[in-house]
Scaffold this motif. Structure first.
Motif, PDB file in Angstrom:
ATOM      1  N   PRO A  74       0.805  -1.231   0.000  1.00 50.93           N
ATOM      2  CA  PRO A  74       0.000   0.000   0.000  1.00 50.93           C
ATOM      3  C   PRO A  74       0.830   1.270   0.000  1.00 50.93           C
ATOM      4  O   PRO A  74       0.318   2.343  -0.342  1.00 50.93           O
ATOM      5  CB  PRO A  74      -0.830  -0.130   1.286  1.00 50.93           C
ATOM      6  N   PHE A  75       2.121   1.168   0.372  1.00 52.17           N
ATOM      7  CA  PHE A  75       2.967   2.362   0.400  1.00 52.17           C
ATOM      8  C   PHE A  75       3.168   2.978  -0.980  1.00 52.17           C
ATOM      9  O   PHE A  75       3.557   4.136  -1.095  1.00 52.17           O
ATOM     10  CB  PHE A  75       4.323   2.039   1.033  1.00 52.17           C
ATOM     11  N   SER A  76       2.891   2.218  -2.016  1.00 50.43           N
ATOM     12  CA  SER A  76       3.035   2.756  -3.381  1.00 50.43           C
ATOM     13  C   SER A  76       2.003   3.832  -3.682  1.00 50.43           C
ATOM     14  O   SER A  76       2.153   4.595  -4.643  1.00 50.43           O
ATOM     15  CB  SER A  76       2.927   1.624  -4.401  1.00 50.43           C
ATOM     16  N   THR A  77       0.954   3.909  -2.867  1.00 46.30           N
ATOM     17  CA  THR A  77      -0.116   4.880  -3.118  1.00 46.30           C
ATOM     18  C   THR A  77      -0.192   5.981  -2.069  1.00 46.30           C
ATOM     19  O   THR A  77      -0.946   6.938  -2.236  1.00 46.30           O
ATOM     20  CB  THR A  77      -1.478   4.176  -3.177  1.00 46.30           C
ATOM     21  N   PHE A  78       0.566   5.879  -0.992  1.00 46.82           N
ATOM     22  CA  PHE A  78       0.457   6.860   0.082  1.00 46.82           C
ATOM     23  C   PHE A  78       1.167   8.164  -0.291  1.00 46.82           C
ATOM     24  O   PHE A  78       2.314   8.135  -0.750  1.00 46.82           O
ATOM     25  CB  PHE A  78       1.070   6.330   1.383  1.00 46.82           C
ATOM     26  N   PRO A  79       0.526   9.311  -0.078  1.00 45.23           N
ATOM     27  CA  PRO A  79       1.201  10.591  -0.341  1.00 45.23           C
ATOM     28  C   PRO A  79       2.310  10.837   0.675  1.00 45.23           C
ATOM     29  O   PRO A  79       2.226  10.412   1.834  1.00 45.23           O
ATOM     30  CB  PRO A  79       0.080  11.621  -0.198  1.00 45.23           C
ATOM     31  N   LEU A  80       3.343  11.556   0.245  1.00 45.76           N
ATOM     32  CA  LEU A  80       4.491  11.818   1.121  1.00 45.76           C
ATOM     33  C   LEU A  80       4.145  12.738   2.285  1.00 45.76           C
ATOM     34  O   LEU A  80       4.890  12.795   3.264  1.00 45.76           O
ATOM     35  CB  LEU A  80       5.635  12.421   0.303  1.00 45.76           C
ATOM     36  N   GLN A  81       3.009  13.438   2.201  1.00 46.23           N
ATOM     37  CA  GLN A  81       2.620  14.309   3.309  1.00 46.23           C
ATOM     38  C   GLN A  81       2.439  13.529   4.601  1.00 46.23           C
ATOM     39  O   GLN A  81       2.588  14.078   5.699  1.00 46.23           O
ATOM     40  CB  GLN A  81       1.305  15.035   2.976  1.00 46.23           C
ATOM     41  N   GLY A  82       2.136  12.246   4.484  1.00 39.69           N
ATOM     42  CA  GLY A  82       1.950  11.430   5.672  1.00 39.69           C
ATOM     43  C   GLY A  82       3.244  11.084   6.385  1.00 39.69           C
ATOM     44  O   GLY A  82       3.202  10.439   7.445  1.00 39.69           O
ATOM     45  N   PHE A  83       4.376  11.511   5.827  1.00 46.83           N
ATOM     46  CA  PHE A  83       5.680  11.192   6.423  1.00 46.83           C
ATOM     47  C   PHE A  83       6.513  12.447   6.681  1.00 46.83           C
ATOM     48  O   PHE A  83       7.634  12.343   7.172  1.00 46.83           O
ATOM     49  CB  PHE A  83       6.456  10.252   5.499  1.00 46.83           C
ATOM     50  N   GLU A  84       5.986  13.619   6.370  1.00 45.05           N
ATOM     51  CA  GLU A  84       6.779  14.838   6.458  1.00 45.05           C
ATOM     52  C   GLU A  84       7.061  15.231   7.901  1.00 45.05           C
ATOM     53  O   GLU A  84       6.428  14.749   8.849  1.00 45.05           O
ATOM     54  CB  GLU A  84       6.066  15.984   5.731  1.00 45.05           C
ATOM     55  N   ASN A  85       8.046  16.122   8.048  1.00 48.34           N
ATOM     56  CA  ASN A  85       8.470  16.620   9.359  1.00 48.34           C
ATOM     57  C   ASN A  85       8.982  15.512  10.280  1.00 48.34           C
ATOM     58  O   ASN A  85       8.695  15.476  11.474  1.00 48.34           O
ATOM     59  CB  ASN A  85       7.336  17.407  10.040  1.00 48.34           C
ATOM     60  N   ASN A  86       9.724  14.590   9.674  1.00 46.16           N
ATOM     61  CA  ASN A  86      10.579  13.656  10.401  1.00 46.16           C
ATOM     62  C   ASN A  86      11.997  13.937   9.906  1.00 46.16           C
ATOM     63  O   ASN A  86      12.385  13.477   8.826  1.00 46.16           O
ATOM     64  CB  ASN A  86      10.185  12.207  10.108  1.00 46.16           C
ATOM     65  N   SER A  87      12.747  14.706  10.675  1.00 44.84           N
ATOM     66  CA  SER A  87      13.997  15.269  10.165  1.00 44.84           C
ATOM     67  C   SER A  87      15.026  14.212   9.791  1.00 44.84           C
ATOM     68  O   SER A  87      15.930  14.478   9.001  1.00 44.84           O
ATOM     69  CB  SER A  87      14.600  16.243  11.187  1.00 44.84           C
ATOM     70  N   ARG A  88      14.910  13.004  10.329  1.00 47.86           N
ATOM     71  CA  ARG A  88      15.893  11.963  10.037  1.00 47.86           C
ATOM     72  C   ARG A  88      15.364  10.903   9.063  1.00 47.86           C
ATOM     73  O   ARG A  88      16.002   9.885   8.850  1.00 47.86           O
ATOM     74  CB  ARG A  88      16.349  11.300  11.336  1.00 47.86           C
ATOM     75  N   LEU A  89      14.198  11.173   8.491  1.00 55.10           N
ATOM     76  CA  LEU A  89      13.627  10.256   7.504  1.00 55.10           C
ATOM     77  C   LEU A  89      14.104  10.679   6.125  1.00 55.10           C
ATOM     78  O   LEU A  89      13.975  11.848   5.743  1.00 55.10           O
ATOM     79  CB  LEU A  89      12.101  10.301   7.588  1.00 55.10           C
ATOM     80  N   ASN A  90      14.660   9.713   5.381  1.00 57.10           N
ATOM     81  CA  ASN A  90      15.375  10.050   4.153  1.00 57.10           C
ATOM     82  C   ASN A  90      14.618   9.761   2.868  1.00 57.10           C
ATOM     83  O   ASN A  90      15.206   9.459   1.852  1.00 57.10           O
ATOM     84  CB  ASN A  90      16.717   9.299   4.128  1.00 57.10           C
ATOM     85  N   GLY A  91      13.304   9.839   2.897  1.00 55.67           N
ATOM     86  CA  GLY A  91      12.525   9.652   1.686  1.00 55.67           C
ATOM     87  C   GLY A  91      12.311   8.191   1.339  1.00 55.67           C
ATOM     88  O   GLY A  91      12.739   7.282   2.050  1.00 55.67           O
ATOM     89  N   PRO A  92      11.649   7.920   0.204  1.00 54.90           N
ATOM     90  CA  PRO A  92      11.343   6.535  -0.184  1.00 54.90           C
ATOM     91  C   PRO A  92      12.609   5.730  -0.464  1.00 54.90           C
ATOM     92  O   PRO A  92      13.583   6.253  -1.010  1.00 54.90           O
ATOM     93  CB  PRO A  92      10.502   6.702  -1.453  1.00 54.90           C
ATOM     94  N   GLU A  93      12.587   4.453  -0.082  1.00 53.00           N
ATOM     95  CA  GLU A  93      13.710   3.575  -0.399  1.00 53.00           C
ATOM     96  C   GLU A  93      13.724   3.300  -1.898  1.00 53.00           C
ATOM     97  O   GLU A  93      12.703   3.399  -2.579  1.00 53.00           O
ATOM     98  CB  GLU A  93      13.598   2.274   0.388  1.00 53.00           C
ATOM     99  N   LEU A  94      14.876   2.988  -2.415  1.00 51.41           N
ATOM    100  CA  LEU A  94      15.020   2.771  -3.849  1.00 51.41           C
ATOM    101  C   LEU A  94      14.559   1.377  -4.231  1.00 51.41           C
ATOM    102  O   LEU A  94      14.843   0.396  -3.535  1.00 51.41           O
ATOM    103  CB  LEU A  94      16.480   2.985  -4.268  1.00 51.41           C
ATOM    104  N   GLN A  95      13.839   1.279  -5.336  1.00 53.42           N
ATOM    105  CA  GLN A  95      13.347  -0.007  -5.812  1.00 53.42           C
ATOM    106  C   GLN A  95      14.503  -0.958  -6.092  1.00 53.42           C
ATOM    107  O   GLN A  95      15.519  -0.578  -6.678  1.00 53.42           O
ATOM    108  CB  GLN A  95      12.529   0.179  -7.100  1.00 53.42           C
ATOM    109  N   GLY A  96      14.342  -2.200  -5.651  1.00 57.19           N
ATOM    110  CA  GLY A  96      15.333  -3.223  -5.983  1.00 57.19           C
ATOM    111  C   GLY A  96      16.543  -3.253  -5.095  1.00 57.19           C
ATOM    112  O   GLY A  96      17.419  -4.109  -5.251  1.00 57.19           O
ATOM    113  N   LEU A  97      16.658  -2.306  -4.155  1.00 60.34           N
ATOM    114  CA  LEU A  97      17.802  -2.285  -3.252  1.00 60.34           C
ATOM    115  C   LEU A  97      17.375  -2.653  -1.845  1.00 60.34           C
ATOM    116  O   LEU A  97      16.240  -2.411  -1.426  1.00 60.34           O
ATOM    117  CB  LEU A  97      18.441  -0.878  -3.241  1.00 60.34           C
ATOM    118  N   VAL A  98      18.277  -3.254  -1.121  1.00 65.48           N
ATOM    119  CA  VAL A  98      18.002  -3.585   0.269  1.00 65.48           C
ATOM    120  C   VAL A  98      17.889  -2.278   1.056  1.00 65.48           C
ATOM    121  O   VAL A  98      18.781  -1.427   0.998  1.00 65.48           O
ATOM    122  CB  VAL A  98      19.126  -4.466   0.861  1.00 65.48           C
ATOM    123  N   PRO A  99      16.775  -2.053   1.768  1.00 67.57           N
ATOM    124  CA  PRO A  99      16.612  -0.782   2.490  1.00 67.57           C
ATOM    125  C   PRO A  99      17.673  -0.611   3.565  1.00 67.57           C
ATOM    126  O   PRO A  99      18.059  -1.556   4.246  1.00 67.57           O
ATOM    127  CB  PRO A  99      15.209  -0.907   3.114  1.00 67.57           C
TER     128      PRO A  99
END
Length: 214
Positions: free
Chosen positions: A184-209
């Motif tokens: 379901p994370f493929s459809t969630f808007p990024l606004q639901g994760f904002e203002n977490n200063s140490r969160l580095n955005g979506p993980e890259l497809q095909g790579l180990v997170p």
């Protein structure tokens, strides 16, 4: 034969009633244990009397036709204290509304036992610690709002298995690592994760997170 059938029906009904009473008493015990943890300056919990047969007459508690607790609504009630593991015993609960209070401490991992839960609203409190991986067992969950707390750690990758999840809001915490992109994370808007200063955005497809900064 008719008398025997009637007797069997009565016995079955009594067993059903007794089972519902046991469930209600267990749920009442769990709710009263929560009550003991909370400070309630506005008296919203004054009707929570442990001597009653079941908690279905208590304010802010909703039961189904079988007298099972299916909703707990204490949002915006000015209560403080901790949640505690006892709520994990409310296995019939569908809606847990504890938002906009002054709750502190961890989110209990026992909430992962609430297999019927549809909505988990703990936002706008002062909760700390990590987000329990056990919440990934909540297969009926559609709404998870944990925003505006003080939560730390990474977003559990196991949440990608929550196929019924429609809304997630983890914004305004102190989360770290990356945002899952599967399920379901493929459809969630990024606004639901904002203002977490140490969160580095979506993980890259095909790579180990990799949890940068966790």
């Amino acid at each position: 034969m008719a008398a025997r059938a009637s007797f069997i029906a009565v016995v079955a009904l009594l067993a059903l009633v007794a089972g519902a009473a046991r469930a209600s008493n267990e749920e009442g015990d769990a709710l009263y244990a929560l009550r003991q943890r909370l400070t309630d300056p506005n008296g919203v919990l004054q009707s929570w009397d442990p001597t009653l047969v079941n908690p279905c007459t208590w304010f802010h508690v909703t039961c189904d036709q079988a007298s099972r607790v299916v909703r707990l609504d204490l949002g915006n009630s000015n209560i403080s204290g901790s949640i505690g593991p006892e709520l994990g015993r409310l296995v019939n609960l569908k809606y847990l509304e504890l938002y906009r209070n002054n709750l502190i401490g961890d989110i209990p991992q026992e909430l992962g036992n609430l297999k019927n839960l549809i909505s988990l609203d703990l936002y706008a409190n002062k909760l700390t610690g990590g987000i329990p991986k056990s919440l990934s067992k909540l297969n009926s969950l559609r709404f998870m709002r944990l925003n505006n707390n003080k939560l730390t750690g990474s977003i559990p990758r196991e949440f990608a298995k929550l196929s019924n999840l429609k809304v997630i809001d983890l914004s305004n915490n102190d989360l770290c690592g990356t945002i899952p992109v599967d399920g379901p994370f493929s459809t969630f808007p990024l606004q639901g994760f904002e203002n977490n200063s140490r969160l580095n955005g979506p993980e890259l497809q095909g790579l180990v997170p990799y949890d940068f900064g966790c």
